[in-house]
Every structure is written in C-alpha cells, then in structure tokens.
Design a protein around this motif. Sequence first.
Motif, mmCIF file in Angstrom:
data_model
loop_
_atom_site.group_PDB
_atom_site.id
_atom_site.type_symbol
_atom_site.label_atom_id
_atom_site.label_comp_id
_atom_site.label_asym_id
_atom_site.label_seq_id
_atom_site.Cartn_x
_atom_site.Cartn_y
_atom_site.Cartn_z
ATOM 1 N N HIS A 38 0.773 -1.053 0.003
ATOM 2 C CA HIS A 38 0.222 -0.013 -0.135
ATOM 3 C C HIS A 38 0.751 1.397 -0.072
ATOM 4 C CE1 HIS A 38 -2.438 -3.090 2.382
ATOM 5 N NE2 HIS A 38 -2.838 -3.208 1.228
ATOM 6 N N GLU A 85 0.278 -2.580 -4.584
ATOM 7 C CA GLU A 85 0.816 -3.609 -3.479
ATOM 8 C C GLU A 85 0.943 -5.032 -4.439
ATOM 9 O OE1 GLU A 85 -2.512 -4.936 -0.829
ATOM 10 O OE2 GLU A 85 -4.043 -4.801 -2.561
ATOM 11 N N HIS A 92 -8.675 -9.620 -1.634
ATOM 12 C CA HIS A 92 -9.051 -8.869 -0.313
ATOM 13 C C HIS A 92 -9.338 -7.389 -0.670
ATOM 14 C CE1 HIS A 92 -4.802 -7.560 -0.778
ATOM 15 N NE2 HIS A 92 -5.028 -6.446 -0.347
ATOM 16 N N HIS A 94 -10.161 -3.285 1.514
ATOM 17 C CA HIS A 94 -8.998 -2.399 2.157
ATOM 18 C C HIS A 94 -10.131 -1.595 2.892
ATOM 19 C CE1 HIS A 94 -6.598 -3.411 -1.319
ATOM 20 N NE2 HIS A 94 -5.669 -3.405 -0.229
ATOM 21 N N ASP A 105 -5.622 -4.083 5.045
ATOM 22 C CA ASP A 105 -6.090 -5.153 4.174
ATOM 23 C C ASP A 105 -7.108 -5.537 5.119
ATOM 24 O OD1 ASP A 105 -4.108 -5.103 2.176
ATOM 25 O OD2 ASP A 105 -3.026 -6.801 2.827
HETATM 26 ZN ZN LIG Z 1 -3.909 -4.844 0.159
#
Ligand SMILES: [Zn+2]
Length: 147
Positions: A38, A85, A92, A94, A105
Amino acid sequence: MTSTALPGSDPALLLRSRGLRVTRPRLAVLSVLAAQPHLRADQVIASVRRSGEVSSQGVYDVLNTLCAHGLLRRIQPRGDVARYEVETGDNHHHVVCRSCGRVTDVECAAGEAPCLDLPETTSLHGFSVDEAEVTWWGHCPACATTP
Ligand SMILES: [Zn+2]
Ligand SMILES: [Zn+2]
C-alpha cells in the motif's frame, strides 16, 4: 494470507512467469512492495532509489508494467493518490483511514470475486461482472484516539 494464484514469491520467477525480463528496477519494486504494501508511487521511488540508480520515471514505468501484467495491484482510494501492492490473487479488500490515509487489508468474507450478492431482481444491465470493489472508510486506532 495464503495464495496459490502466483508461483511462489520469488520476484524473478514472478517476472518470468509473465514473460517479463528480469531487471534490477523490477526486482527492486517487487521487493519493496512485498515488504511494505500500500505504498504511494513516491514512497516506492524513495525506497527503490536508496538501493540504486533508477530514475523516478523508471519506477513509474515499472509500476505501470507490473500492474498491466497482473503482478501488482493498484488501489485508488477516493480523493487520494494511488497505492500499490503485490497482487496476491486473494480478492482482499481495504479499510482506509479518513484522517491519515492509512490503508489496511481486510480479508474477503466470501473468498472469491465478485463477493457481493446482488438481489435476484437487480440487473447489471447485461454486463458480465467478475469483481466488486469494496472499500471501508473510517478512522484508524491512532486517529480515533487523537482529539
Ligand atoms: Zn491490500
Ligand atoms: Zn489514521
């Protein structure tokens, strides 16, 4: 977080698996983001340049190439600059702090994309949909306790 979507985490193998040449800037960008997800482009540039002579434009080129080949994921929180990332293929999501911009995450509850159920009556206008982008907004623990 485990994933079988990519062949291991050896950056050189990842590059070869996508038919990309293994270059020092590409390896450097992948290892910086593997250690710290990130990051903004300027943070990636700062880290990569510490380890060798790469131009800022060179780092931007690497970021774009790796995103285009599915090795990096670009996240673009609303009203903020893009973060990068390593793509883990785990779908996933955020959670983003409104105050300091910290990105963390969140595991996908459904496990695979698209993970939001639509009511039977909702039409997606004939689109074939493969992903739902989910971002939660709030305040991180540090910001929540600061008046
Ligand atoms: Zn992430
Ligand atoms: Zn915060």
